[in-house]
Design a protein around this motif. Structure first.
Motif, PDB file in Angstrom:
ATOM      1  N   LEU A  30       3.719 -11.190  -6.794  1.00 58.43           N
ATOM      2  CA  LEU A  30       2.931 -10.740  -5.655  1.00 58.43           C
ATOM      3  C   LEU A  30       2.163  -9.485  -6.067  1.00 58.43           C
ATOM      4  N   PRO A  31       0.830  -9.554  -6.106  1.00 55.52           N
ATOM      5  CA  PRO A  31       0.056  -8.377  -6.504  1.00 55.52           C
ATOM      6  C   PRO A  31       0.336  -7.181  -5.609  1.00 55.52           C
ATOM      7  N   ASP A  32       0.282  -5.984  -6.188  1.00 64.22           N
ATOM      8  CA  ASP A  32       0.557  -4.767  -5.427  1.00 64.22           C
ATOM      9  C   ASP A  32      -0.445  -4.549  -4.307  1.00 64.22           C
ATOM     10  N   THR A  33      -1.629  -5.159  -4.410  1.00 65.45           N
ATOM     11  CA  THR A  33      -2.710  -4.879  -3.474  1.00 65.45           C
ATOM     12  C   THR A  33      -2.669  -5.718  -2.205  1.00 65.45           C
ATOM     13  N   VAL A  34      -1.756  -6.692  -2.106  1.00 57.39           N
ATOM     14  CA  VAL A  34      -1.751  -7.569  -0.933  1.00 57.39           C
ATOM     15  C   VAL A  34      -0.518  -7.304  -0.073  1.00 57.39           C
ATOM     16  N   GLY A  35      -0.664  -7.655   1.204  1.00 56.59           N
ATOM     17  CA  GLY A  35       0.475  -7.569   2.113  1.00 56.59           C
ATOM     18  C   GLY A  35       0.691  -6.217   2.740  1.00 56.59           C
ATOM     19  N   THR A  36      -0.274  -5.310   2.619  1.00 62.31           N
ATOM     20  CA  THR A  36      -0.090  -3.969   3.165  1.00 62.31           C
ATOM     21  C   THR A  36      -0.955  -3.713   4.396  1.00 62.31           C
ATOM     22  N   ALA A  37      -1.837  -4.645   4.750  1.00 58.44           N
ATOM     23  CA  ALA A  37      -2.716  -4.494   5.909  1.00 58.44           C
ATOM     24  C   ALA A  37      -2.141  -5.264   7.100  1.00 58.44           C
ATOM     25  N   PRO A  38      -2.586  -4.963   8.316  1.00 64.16           N
ATOM     26  CA  PRO A  38      -2.082  -5.694   9.486  1.00 64.16           C
ATOM     27  C   PRO A  38      -2.687  -7.083   9.605  1.00 64.16           C
ATOM     28  N   ASP A  39      -2.007  -7.941  10.359  1.00 64.37           N
ATOM     29  CA  ASP A  39      -2.505  -9.267  10.741  1.00 64.37           C
ATOM     30  C   ASP A  39      -2.927 -10.096   9.534  1.00 64.37           C
ATOM     31  N   THR A  85       2.242 -15.203  10.219  1.00 63.20           N
ATOM     32  CA  THR A  85       1.707 -13.867   9.984  1.00 63.20           C
ATOM     33  C   THR A  85       2.761 -13.041   9.261  1.00 63.20           C
ATOM     34  N   LEU A  86       2.353 -12.345   8.231  1.00 62.99           N
ATOM     35  CA  LEU A  86       3.264 -11.442   7.533  1.00 62.99           C
ATOM     36  C   LEU A  86       3.670 -10.322   8.482  1.00 62.99           C
ATOM     37  N   ARG A  87       4.965 -10.179   8.712  1.00 60.24           N
ATOM     38  CA  ARG A  87       5.417  -9.087   9.586  1.00 60.24           C
ATOM     39  C   ARG A  87       5.439  -7.757   8.840  1.00 60.24           C
ATOM     40  N   ARG A  88       5.859  -7.799   7.589  1.00 57.14           N
ATOM     41  CA  ARG A  88       5.921  -6.546   6.825  1.00 57.14           C
ATOM     42  C   ARG A  88       6.131  -6.852   5.349  1.00 57.14           C
ATOM     43  N   ARG A  89       5.513  -6.047   4.491  1.00 58.20           N
ATOM     44  CA  ARG A  89       5.886  -6.014   3.085  1.00 58.20           C
ATOM     45  C   ARG A  89       6.585  -4.682   2.843  1.00 58.20           C
ATOM     46  N   ARG A  90       7.774  -4.754   2.316  1.00 59.95           N
ATOM     47  CA  ARG A  90       8.524  -3.517   2.105  1.00 59.95           C
ATOM     48  C   ARG A  90       7.876  -2.717   0.984  1.00 59.95           C
ATOM     49  N   PRO A  91       7.555  -1.456   1.241  1.00 65.32           N
ATOM     50  CA  PRO A  91       6.789  -0.647   0.280  1.00 65.32           C
ATOM     51  C   PRO A  91       7.440  -0.598  -1.090  1.00 65.32           C
ATOM     52  N   GLY A  92       6.607  -0.763  -2.119  1.00 64.82           N
ATOM     53  CA  GLY A  92       7.068  -0.647  -3.491  1.00 64.82           C
ATOM     54  C   GLY A  92       7.889  -1.808  -4.000  1.00 64.82           C
ATOM     55  N   ALA A 129      -6.079 -10.370   1.207  1.00 63.52           N
ATOM     56  CA  ALA A 129      -7.012  -9.505   1.927  1.00 63.52           C
ATOM     57  C   ALA A 129      -8.210 -10.289   2.446  1.00 63.52           C
ATOM     58  N   LEU A 130      -8.450 -11.492   1.893  1.00 68.74           N
ATOM     59  CA  LEU A 130      -9.537 -12.333   2.391  1.00 68.74           C
ATOM     60  C   LEU A 130      -9.362 -12.663   3.874  1.00 68.74           C
ATOM     61  N   TYR A 131      -8.106 -12.753   4.307  1.00 70.87           N
ATOM     62  CA  TYR A 131      -7.834 -13.172   5.681  1.00 70.87           C
ATOM     63  C   TYR A 131      -7.296 -12.034   6.541  1.00 70.87           C
ATOM     64  N   ALA A 132      -7.495 -10.797   6.094  1.00 70.59           N
ATOM     65  CA  ALA A 132      -7.008  -9.639   6.850  1.00 70.59           C
ATOM     66  C   ALA A 132      -8.186  -8.925   7.492  1.00 70.59           C
ATOM     67  N   PRO A 133      -8.224  -8.819   8.819  1.00 69.49           N
ATOM     68  CA  PRO A 133      -9.368  -8.223   9.494  1.00 69.49           C
ATOM     69  C   PRO A 133      -9.167  -6.777   9.944  1.00 69.49           C
TER      70      PRO A 133
END
Length: 283
Positions: A30-39, A85-92, A129-133
């Motif tokens: 899982l790339p570090d850059t995904v899963g950190t934005a809402p919705d 919908t991703l509820r949360r990605r645990r940081p780090g 991030a393509l699907y994160a608004p």
């Protein structure tokens, strides 16, 4: 931008309400850059009977090519796929949390979640991030006089991430339909948030939420509205807001997450296609 396609393994299962399971998965990649934005949307792939893990589509450079690769899997081996919908990605970490509504043993996702245990494996396509608004959402919210978020329990994961992303001082109302009082969840937000919980208590899905809008007197000013949940209810509420409350169409972001008496595998209805066309036109 490549869409992540990876195996995920259950590491924790928690019942956060009697009808909602929050399941934490460890992703193999899982790339570090995904899963950190809402919705952020993702798709989970469930194994066919007799499989320990699902067959995943081959990775593609084209971010939409994964779906053609999915269809290329022989039907007998092709995994059952459902959107979440991703509820949360645990940081780090590569740990992601997904909430499952436990509506019985009739659907593949809910049936799997009822029995989920550490070590169980699924496939995951996304998040991306393509699907994160988040930028469009926060900008629209800031431009409006106030924000209204509304939906049922299937919308709660996305709604919760959105209220967490809103800044201090933003005026926000959330109307949420759930089965009963035991299904309430705590929502965290820096915004000035008011939550109205609406309980079905045996009523048909969507009816309590649509009735609440039919009888409501909305606050003054022009709102930005986010709607999600059962498609028929979302459609009815949107029409009411536009035709009776005078809310501009462009101020409403709406999504039908599921359809009463139909599954994601059933063909779209004429109304589904019309909704999709309006959403595309709105963007």
């Amino acid at each position: 931008m490549t869409l992540p396609v990876t195996f995920v393994e259950v590491v924790e299962v928690r019942r956060i309400t009697p009808r909602t399971a929050r399941i934490a998965f460890a992703a193999e990649e899982l790339p570090d850059t995904v899963g950190t934005a809402p919705d952020q949307q993702l798709k989970l792939c469930f194994p066919r009977p007799g499989q320990r893990e699902p067959v995943l589509p081959a990775r593609q450079d084209d971010p939409m090519g994964w779906y053609q690769a999915y269809l290329a899997i022989p039907e007998a081996e092709r995994p059952v796929m459902r959107s979440f919908t991703l509820r949360r990605r645990r940081p780090g970490t590569r740990l992601v949390e997904v909430d499952f509504v436990l509506h019985g043993d009739t659907g593949p996702a809910a049936a799997w979640a009822l029995r989920a245990a550490p070590g169980d494996r699924l496939g995951m396509v996304g998040p991306s991030a393509l699907y994160a608004p988040p930028v469009a959402f926060t900008e629209a919210a800031a431009a409006a006089d106030w924000v209204l978020l509304a939906g049922d329990e299937t919308a709660l994961p996305a709604l919760a991430t959105l209220v967490e992303a809103l800044p201090e001082g933003e005026r926000v109302c959330a109307w949420i339909e759930v089965a009963d009082r035991a299904e309430r969840q705590d929502l965290e937000s820096r915004a000035d948030l008011e939550v109205e919980w609406l309980y079905r208590d045996g009523a048909a899905p969507g009816t309590v939420l649509t009735e609440a809008f039919r009888d409501a007197v909305l606050p003054e000013g022009e709102p930005f509205v986010w709607l999600a949940g059962e498609a028929g209810a979302v459609r009815t509420i949107r029409r009411h807001l536009v035709e009776r409350q005078g809310v501009p169409k462009e101020n409403i972001d709406f999504t039908g997450y599921w359809r009463h008496r139909l599954t994601q595998d059933d063909a779209p209805t004429a109304e589904d296609l019309a909704d999709a066309q309006e959403r595309v036109a709105g963007y």
